[in-house]
Scaffold this active site. Structure first.
Site, PDB file in Angstrom:
ATOM      1  N   TRP A  81      32.465  36.353  28.879  1.00 38.34           N
ATOM      2  CA  TRP A  81      31.372  37.166  29.418  1.00 38.34           C
ATOM      3  C   TRP A  81      31.655  38.655  29.279  1.00 38.34           C
ATOM      4  O   TRP A  81      32.792  39.111  29.421  1.00 38.34           O
ATOM      5  CB  TRP A  81      31.185  36.855  30.906  1.00 38.34           C
ATOM      6  CG  TRP A  81      30.319  35.671  31.167  1.00 38.34           C
ATOM      7  CD1 TRP A  81      30.176  34.567  30.379  1.00 38.34           C
ATOM      8  CD2 TRP A  81      29.491  35.447  32.307  1.00 38.34           C
ATOM      9  NE1 TRP A  81      29.311  33.673  30.962  1.00 38.34           N
ATOM     10  CE2 TRP A  81      28.880  34.196  32.144  1.00 38.34           C
ATOM     11  CE3 TRP A  81      29.217  36.182  33.455  1.00 38.34           C
ATOM     12  CZ2 TRP A  81      27.997  33.664  33.083  1.00 38.34           C
ATOM     13  CZ3 TRP A  81      28.345  35.655  34.399  1.00 38.34           C
ATOM     14  CH2 TRP A  81      27.737  34.413  34.209  1.00 38.34           C
TER      15      TRP A  81
ATOM     16  N   CYS B 126      37.013  43.645  46.730  1.00 39.96           N
ATOM     17  CA  CYS B 126      35.565  43.789  46.539  1.00 39.96           C
ATOM     18  C   CYS B 126      34.875  44.388  47.765  1.00 39.96           C
ATOM     19  O   CYS B 126      33.680  44.668  47.720  1.00 39.96           O
ATOM     20  CB  CYS B 126      34.924  42.456  46.167  1.00 39.96           C
ATOM     21  SG  CYS B 126      34.833  41.278  47.529  1.00 39.96           S
TER      22      CYS B 126
ATOM     23  N   SER C 117      39.655  41.095  50.339  1.00 38.04           N
ATOM     24  CA  SER C 117      39.540  41.263  48.891  1.00 38.04           C
ATOM     25  C   SER C 117      39.213  42.711  48.574  1.00 38.04           C
ATOM     26  O   SER C 117      38.567  43.409  49.373  1.00 38.04           O
ATOM     27  CB  SER C 117      38.436  40.344  48.360  1.00 38.04           C
ATOM     28  OG  SER C 117      38.020  40.753  47.082  1.00 38.04           O
TER      29      SER C 117
ATOM     30  N   VAL D 271      46.502  30.875  48.003  1.00 40.82           N
ATOM     31  CA  VAL D 271      47.202  31.878  48.797  1.00 40.82           C
ATOM     32  C   VAL D 271      47.919  31.229  49.977  1.00 40.82           C
ATOM     33  O   VAL D 271      49.103  31.484  50.225  1.00 40.82           O
ATOM     34  CB  VAL D 271      46.222  32.960  49.290  1.00 40.82           C
ATOM     35  CG1 VAL D 271      46.963  33.998  50.129  1.00 40.82           C
ATOM     36  CG2 VAL D 271      45.536  33.640  48.109  1.00 40.82           C
ATOM     37  N   GLY D 272      47.201  30.375  50.699  1.00 39.96           N
ATOM     38  CA  GLY D 272      47.790  29.734  51.868  1.00 39.96           C
ATOM     39  C   GLY D 272      49.027  28.911  51.538  1.00 39.96           C
ATOM     40  O   GLY D 272      50.028  28.946  52.264  1.00 39.96           O
TER      41      GLY D 272
ATOM     42  N   GLY E 181      43.729  27.587  55.806  1.00 37.76           N
ATOM     43  CA  GLY E 181      43.624  27.541  54.347  1.00 37.76           C
ATOM     44  C   GLY E 181      44.966  27.294  53.679  1.00 37.76           C
ATOM     45  O   GLY E 181      45.231  27.795  52.589  1.00 37.76           O
TER      46      GLY E 181
ATOM     47  N   ASP F 286      29.115  42.695  33.422  1.00 33.21           N
ATOM     48  CA  ASP F 286      30.522  43.088  33.456  1.00 33.21           C
ATOM     49  C   ASP F 286      31.077  43.165  34.872  1.00 33.21           C
ATOM     50  O   ASP F 286      32.269  43.055  35.087  1.00 33.21           O
ATOM     51  CB  ASP F 286      30.695  44.478  32.818  1.00 33.21           C
ATOM     52  CG  ASP F 286      30.931  44.413  31.320  1.00 33.21           C
ATOM     53  OD1 ASP F 286      31.459  43.382  30.849  1.00 33.21           O
ATOM     54  OD2 ASP F 286      30.593  45.382  30.625  1.00 33.21           O
TER      55      ASP F 286
ATOM     56  N   PRO G 292      43.953  42.228  49.175  1.00 33.89           N
ATOM     57  CA  PRO G 292      44.595  42.085  47.871  1.00 33.89           C
ATOM     58  C   PRO G 292      43.664  42.441  46.719  1.00 33.89           C
ATOM     59  O   PRO G 292      42.439  42.321  46.826  1.00 33.89           O
ATOM     60  CB  PRO G 292      44.960  40.603  47.815  1.00 33.89           C
ATOM     61  CG  PRO G 292      43.950  39.945  48.693  1.00 33.89           C
ATOM     62  CD  PRO G 292      43.633  40.937  49.788  1.00 33.89           C
TER      63      PRO G 292
END
Length: 316
Positions: A203, A110, A108, A16-17, A11, A270, A164
């Site tokens: 949003w 998430c 991530s 990022v890469g 990547g 949200d 990150p």
């Protein structure tokens, strides 16, 4: 590890890469290896294995992924789950089979539960339900973290995962259909400014809190992991500071110079209420971020202006 060790950055053309590549190059690393998706399809196990057999990289940095915001995750759940697992599984397995001693896996924030206590500690992984709007991507990344942990445990290899917080910066994706919140806002405010400072529709309610890390700081964390043997398998990478989406919008609006109205569409989701990373483990080892948010947004907006003719548009 020497400055001549062969380092493959998967990547390397992405945000990022490319930041990792620039930083390593600047530090005098002379044997960097990268392939475009046309040259090497990371979803294809045979292609990846053939590439590894030929090149025999000493280090692999996995910065390759299918990424996107809430809309993209919602519309393409299968691709976000399957393609990310294919990419990372092929890279991790080829690295293990062909003796790559160091592997750095990028994920991530998430991966952590939607309603986990704040700030997010590495220990909170798999303790509760994920945020539904990006669970497909999160599950893929969790499987990568656990695969690297398993290899570390079973084969005693230096395989480490860096998680990150929300990243942004130069070479970001500004496609409004697939981008993350910060670059999408930069583009929206910029285009509204050009159209006579028309209102900008955003949003959600603006109340969720988010943390943002400039991509060059992320690259520095990867270099830190490259040059040191980290004692654990999973580390959070962030600033340890967050702000509301409303405050982010107002900061970007000021940097861009848009003077119109901001309209919040509360009928849209949200996402997670708050996502702040506990970065005490990386701080204890000696890494810290350097770029503050306002400066990072200014650098990103300047790059956007300089590259607006060829801004990356992602086709799903």
């Amino acid at each position: 590890m020497t400055k001549a060790s062969k380092i493959y950055i998967a990547g390397h053309r992405g945000m990022v890469g490319s930041a990792i590549w620039r930083q390593l190059e600047g530090l005098g690393y002379t044997n960097l290896l990268g392939k475009t998706s046309k040259e090497l399809d990371l979803r294809n196990q045979q292609q990846v294995n053939t590439f590894f057999e030929k090149e025999q990289p000493a280090v692999v940095i996995d910065a390759a992924a299918r990424v996107g915001g809430i809309l993209a995750n919602n519309d393409f759940p299968y691709q976000f789950l399957m393609e990310n697992m294919q990419i990372q599984n092929n890279l991790i397995d080829a690295s293990l089979q062909l003796g790559t001693e160091k592997f750095i896996f990028l994920g991530s924030s998430c991966i952590y539960p939607k309603l986990a206590p704040q700030p997010l500690k590495e220990d909170y992984l798999l303790t509760d339900a994920l945020e539904p709007t990006n669970e497909w991507y999160a599950i893929a990344k969790i499987s990568g973290v656990k695969t690297c942990e398993a290899i570390r445990k079973q084969f005693n290899k230096d395989y480490v995962s860096l998680m990150p917080t929300n990243l942004y910066g130069t070479h970001d994706n500004f496609d409004l259909k697939t981008s993350h919140v910060l670059p999408a806002m930069i583009r929206k405010f910029h285009e509204a400014k050009l159209n006579g400072n028309t209102p900008v529709n955003l949003w959600g309610s603006g109340t969720p809190m988010r943390e943002f890390l400039f991509v060059d700081d992320m690259a520095a964390a990867v270099v830190f992991a490259l040059e040191n043997k980290l004692p654990e398998h999973l580390y959070n990478i962030g600033t340890g500071e967050d702000l509301t989406i409303k405050e982010l919008a107002e900061t970007i609006q000021k940097v861009v110079g848009h003077t119109g109205e901001i309209v919040w569409d509360s009928s849209k989701p949200d996402g997670t209420p708050r996502k702040l990373m506990d970065i005490s483990k990386m701080h204890a080892l000696g890494w810290q971020h350097k770029v503050d948010l306002a400066s990072g947004i200014e650098k990103t907006y300047q790059w956007f202006l300089n590259n607006s003719e060829q801004i990356k548009e992602v086709k799903m």
